[in-house]
Design a protein around this motif. Structure first.
Motif, mmCIF file in Angstrom:
data_model
loop_
_atom_site.group_PDB
_atom_site.id
_atom_site.type_symbol
_atom_site.label_atom_id
_atom_site.label_comp_id
_atom_site.label_asym_id
_atom_site.label_seq_id
_atom_site.Cartn_x
_atom_site.Cartn_y
_atom_site.Cartn_z
ATOM 1 N N GLU A 66 7.966 -21.159 -28.307
ATOM 2 C CA GLU A 66 7.430 -19.753 -29.043
ATOM 3 C C GLU A 66 6.383 -19.360 -28.346
ATOM 4 O O GLU A 66 5.508 -20.020 -27.551
ATOM 5 C CB GLU A 66 7.086 -20.240 -30.378
ATOM 6 C CG GLU A 66 6.429 -18.975 -31.185
ATOM 7 C CD GLU A 66 6.074 -19.569 -32.589
ATOM 8 O OE1 GLU A 66 6.964 -19.843 -33.224
ATOM 9 O OE2 GLU A 66 4.871 -19.466 -32.879
ATOM 10 N N ILE A 67 6.184 -17.894 -28.079
ATOM 11 C CA ILE A 67 5.393 -17.342 -27.191
ATOM 12 C C ILE A 67 4.599 -16.421 -28.312
ATOM 13 O O ILE A 67 5.313 -15.437 -28.543
ATOM 14 C CB ILE A 67 5.912 -16.750 -25.998
ATOM 15 C CG1 ILE A 67 6.583 -17.613 -25.145
ATOM 16 C CG2 ILE A 67 4.546 -16.224 -25.241
ATOM 17 C CD1 ILE A 67 7.430 -16.947 -24.051
ATOM 18 N N GLN A 68 3.285 -16.454 -28.338
ATOM 19 C CA GLN A 68 2.539 -15.482 -29.180
ATOM 20 C C GLN A 68 1.825 -14.631 -28.094
ATOM 21 O O GLN A 68 0.869 -15.002 -27.228
ATOM 22 C CB GLN A 68 1.589 -16.020 -30.121
ATOM 23 C CG GLN A 68 2.288 -16.963 -31.215
ATOM 24 C CD GLN A 68 1.427 -17.756 -31.850
ATOM 25 O OE1 GLN A 68 0.306 -17.597 -32.066
ATOM 26 N NE2 GLN A 68 1.916 -18.715 -32.986
ATOM 27 N N TYR A 69 2.007 -13.431 -28.084
ATOM 28 C CA TYR A 69 1.386 -12.457 -27.217
ATOM 29 C C TYR A 69 0.314 -11.702 -28.047
ATOM 30 O O TYR A 69 0.701 -11.066 -29.000
ATOM 31 C CB TYR A 69 2.506 -11.495 -26.769
ATOM 32 C CG TYR A 69 3.551 -11.992 -25.765
ATOM 33 C CD1 TYR A 69 3.078 -11.979 -24.543
ATOM 34 C CD2 TYR A 69 4.529 -12.161 -26.362
ATOM 35 C CE1 TYR A 69 4.201 -12.465 -23.673
ATOM 36 C CE2 TYR A 69 5.517 -12.920 -25.393
ATOM 37 C CZ TYR A 69 5.409 -12.953 -24.051
ATOM 38 O OH TYR A 69 6.511 -13.402 -23.449
ATOM 39 N N THR A 70 -0.999 -11.393 -27.396
ATOM 40 C CA THR A 70 -2.114 -10.710 -27.867
ATOM 41 C C THR A 70 -2.216 -9.832 -26.788
ATOM 42 O O THR A 70 -2.856 -10.311 -25.281
ATOM 43 C CB THR A 70 -3.265 -11.643 -28.036
ATOM 44 O OG1 THR A 70 -2.789 -12.440 -29.321
ATOM 45 C CG2 THR A 70 -4.215 -10.456 -29.164
ATOM 46 N N LEU A 71 -2.150 -8.497 -26.861
ATOM 47 C CA LEU A 71 -2.675 -7.539 -25.760
ATOM 48 C C LEU A 71 -3.808 -6.642 -26.445
ATOM 49 O O LEU A 71 -3.932 -6.405 -27.789
ATOM 50 C CB LEU A 71 -1.505 -6.523 -25.430
ATOM 51 C CG LEU A 71 -0.192 -7.016 -24.903
ATOM 52 C CD1 LEU A 71 0.741 -7.720 -25.672
ATOM 53 C CD2 LEU A 71 0.330 -5.981 -23.847
ATOM 54 N N TRP A 72 -4.865 -6.505 -25.454
ATOM 55 C CA TRP A 72 -6.000 -5.413 -25.920
ATOM 56 C C TRP A 72 -6.687 -4.831 -25.019
ATOM 57 O O TRP A 72 -6.123 -5.094 -23.807
ATOM 58 C CB TRP A 72 -7.020 -6.415 -26.695
ATOM 59 C CG TRP A 72 -7.852 -7.465 -25.584
ATOM 60 C CD1 TRP A 72 -9.006 -7.054 -25.198
ATOM 61 C CD2 TRP A 72 -7.458 -8.555 -25.170
ATOM 62 N NE1 TRP A 72 -9.596 -8.210 -24.286
ATOM 63 C CE2 TRP A 72 -8.652 -9.257 -24.541
ATOM 64 C CE3 TRP A 72 -6.217 -9.393 -25.416
ATOM 65 C CZ2 TRP A 72 -8.526 -10.417 -23.753
ATOM 66 C CZ3 TRP A 72 -6.349 -10.680 -24.740
ATOM 67 C CH2 TRP A 72 -7.458 -11.271 -23.959
ATOM 68 N N GLY A 73 -6.981 -3.856 -25.361
ATOM 69 C CA GLY A 73 -7.570 -2.794 -24.046
ATOM 70 C C GLY A 73 -8.748 -1.860 -24.824
ATOM 71 O O GLY A 73 -9.144 -1.981 -25.972
ATOM 72 N N TYR A 74 -9.471 -1.292 -24.047
ATOM 73 C CA TYR A 74 -10.708 -0.386 -24.156
ATOM 74 C C TYR A 74 -10.460 1.080 -23.833
ATOM 75 O O TYR A 74 -9.894 1.456 -22.662
ATOM 76 C CB TYR A 74 -11.716 -1.147 -23.554
ATOM 77 C CG TYR A 74 -11.961 -2.304 -23.989
ATOM 78 C CD1 TYR A 74 -12.749 -2.848 -24.751
ATOM 79 C CD2 TYR A 74 -11.202 -3.729 -23.281
ATOM 80 C CE1 TYR A 74 -13.040 -4.195 -25.345
ATOM 81 C CE2 TYR A 74 -11.588 -4.907 -23.500
ATOM 82 C CZ TYR A 74 -12.232 -5.241 -24.477
ATOM 83 O OH TYR A 74 -12.615 -6.581 -24.849
ATOM 84 N N ASN A 75 -10.932 1.960 -24.735
ATOM 85 C CA ASN A 75 -10.996 3.341 -24.673
ATOM 86 C C ASN A 75 -12.218 3.813 -23.652
ATOM 87 O O ASN A 75 -12.921 4.163 -24.428
ATOM 88 C CB ASN A 75 -10.860 4.151 -26.051
ATOM 89 C CG ASN A 75 -10.445 5.546 -25.854
ATOM 90 O OD1 ASN A 75 -10.213 5.749 -24.693
ATOM 91 N ND2 ASN A 75 -10.852 6.262 -26.717
ATOM 92 N N GLN A 76 -12.117 3.420 -22.537
ATOM 93 C CA GLN A 76 -13.142 3.885 -21.713
ATOM 94 C C GLN A 76 -12.625 4.667 -20.226
ATOM 95 O O GLN A 76 -12.563 3.897 -19.137
ATOM 96 C CB GLN A 76 -13.770 2.763 -21.064
ATOM 97 C CG GLN A 76 -14.535 1.806 -22.352
ATOM 98 C CD GLN A 76 -15.230 0.688 -21.926
ATOM 99 O OE1 GLN A 76 -15.463 0.603 -20.644
ATOM 100 N NE2 GLN A 76 -15.689 -0.150 -22.652
ATOM 101 N N PRO A 77 -12.338 5.715 -20.465
ATOM 102 C CA PRO A 77 -11.697 6.635 -19.414
ATOM 103 C C PRO A 77 -12.676 6.683 -18.242
ATOM 104 O O PRO A 77 -13.888 6.873 -18.258
ATOM 105 C CB PRO A 77 -11.396 8.196 -19.813
ATOM 106 C CG PRO A 77 -11.273 7.678 -21.457
ATOM 107 C CD PRO A 77 -12.056 6.570 -21.864
ATOM 108 N N GLY A 78 -12.236 6.305 -16.923
ATOM 109 C CA GLY A 78 -12.948 6.540 -15.755
ATOM 110 C C GLY A 78 -13.801 5.329 -15.477
ATOM 111 O O GLY A 78 -14.498 4.949 -14.443
#
Length: 300
Positions: A66-78
Motif C-alpha cells: 500500500e502506498i500513501q501519497y501526500t503532496l504539498w506546495g506553496y503559493n509563492q510565485p517567483g
C-alpha cells in the motif's frame, strides 16, 4: 467551497495539525488537515491488491504493498518554494512476505513541451534526475515567448536503513540509528529506441526489465547477467548514465533528442511484513533564458 472535516480520512494516515500532540484527529479542538504550513495539500492511497490490474500490466501477482501519497506546495510565485511540489511516499508492506532487495523509483515520462525533442540527465550530488530540451527552442514554449523549461525529480529523503551513529529523516522527523539512502542509480529508455518501454504488457518479461532498471542496469530481462550502462565519455560501466553537466558541456551527455522516459532509484532495502518506509521526494521546475539556464534555475 466547504470541507467536511469530520469525514477527513485521518484514520488512514492523512496529515493534520495535531495541536495537542496526542496523535488523534480532533476537529472540535480546532485541528484541521494540512502539512508544513503548505497552501495546498493532496492525499491519496494506492494499492496493488487488484489481481486483474497487476497481471494485465506486467504479468505479476499482488505483493501486498500500500502506498500513501501526500503532496504539498506553496503559493509563492517567483520564489524557490513556488517552483517545487513536495511528495511524501509512505510504503506499507501489508502482504505475507518480507520484501528483500527492494528499490523505490521515481519514474517520469516528462514530455517537456514538444514530447519528441527531450534530453535527460542525472546529478548524483543532488540525487536528482531531470529533463531538458534537446534544442534551443521548443515550439510549445516559443508560442508564449519563453525558452524551454527544465524539470527535476529529487530524493530529498530516501528510504532508511540501520546505521549506527547516523540520523535519518523519517515521517518528517529525526530518527537516530538510521540513515537515508541516496540515489543508487539512474536509467532511461526511448520510445522506439534500442531500449524502449518494457514489455509486452501482461508478461513478466517486462517486470524483470523494470527490476533491472531499478537495480541500475539497462532494461533487459536477464536478472542473472544484466546489461550495464556505459558512460559514453569514459567507456566504463556506470550506474548513472548521462551524469555529465550539459550546462558546461562536460562528461557523459544525452544526444539525439526524442521521446524519453526516465527513472531514478534508491535501494536496496528490506521492507518486512508490517513495516513502513517514508520517502520524501520533490518535483522541481526551472525556467531560464535558454534551455540550459533552465537547468541551472531548476537546480538552484
Amino acid at each position: 467551497y466547504e470541507t467536511d472535516w469530520e469525514n477527513w480520512p485521518t484514520h488512514l494516515g492523512a496529515p493534520f495539525y495535531d495541536l495537542d500532540g496526542n496523535g488523534i484527529y480532533e476537529p472540535d479542538a480546532g485541528e484541521t488537515p494540512g502539512l508544513a504550513g503548505a497552501d495546498q495539500v493532496i492525499w491519496y492511497v494506492a494499492t496493488d491488491a487488484d489481481v486483474g490490474t497487476t497481471s494485465a500490466l506486467y504479468g505479476t501477482t499482488p505483493i501486498g504493498v500500500e502506498i500513501q501519497y501526500t503532496l504539498w506546495g506553496y503559493n509563492q510565485p517567483g520564489a524557490s518554494l513556488g517552483q517545487i511540489i513536495f511528495k511524501n511516499v509512505r510504503l506499507l508492506n501489508k502482504g505475507s512476505a518480507d520484501l528483500t532487495e527492494a528499490y523505490i523509483s521515481l519514474w517520469s515520462d516528462p514530455d517537456l513541451g514538444d514530447y519528441g525533442d527531450d534530453f535527460v540527465g542525472v546529478d548524483t550530488s543532488l540525487s536528482l534526475m531531470y529533463a531538458y530540451n534537446g534544442a534551443p527552442e521548443d515550439q510549445d514554449y516559443a508560442a508564449f515567448g519563453l525558452a524551454p523549461a527544465a524539470v527535476g525529480y529529487d530524493f530529498f529523503a530516501g528510504p532508511i536503513v540501520p546505521s549506527a551513529g547516523d540520523t535519518a529523516i523519517f515521517n518528517l522527523k529525526k530518527r537516530p540509528g538510521f540513515k537515508n539512502l541516496p540515489a543508487s542509480s539512474f536509467g532511461y529508455f526511448i520510445a522506439g529506441g534500442v531500449y524502449s518501454d518494457p514489455g509486452p504488457y501482461g508478461n513478466t518479461e517486462a517486470a524483470r526489465e523494470y527490476y533491472n532498471l531499478m537495480r541500475g542496469y539497462a532494461p533487459t530481462d536477464d536478472l542473472e547477467n544484466p546489461t550495464p550502462w556505459i558512460d559514453q565519455s569514459t567507456g566504463l560501466e556506470t550506474l548513472f548514465p548521462y551524469a555529465g553537466d550539459p550546462v558546461t558541456g562536460v562528461g557523459d551527455l544525452d544526444s539525439g533528442p526524442a521521446d524519453r522516459r526516465m527513472l531514478i532509484n534508491a535501494g536496496p532495502f528490506t521492507l518486512a511484513v508490517g513495516d513502513t518506509q517514508d520517502i520524501v521526494t520533490a518535483i522541481v521546475g526551472g525556467l531560464g533564458d535558454t534551455q540550459l539556464s533552465s537547468i541551472t534555475d531548476m537546480k538552484f
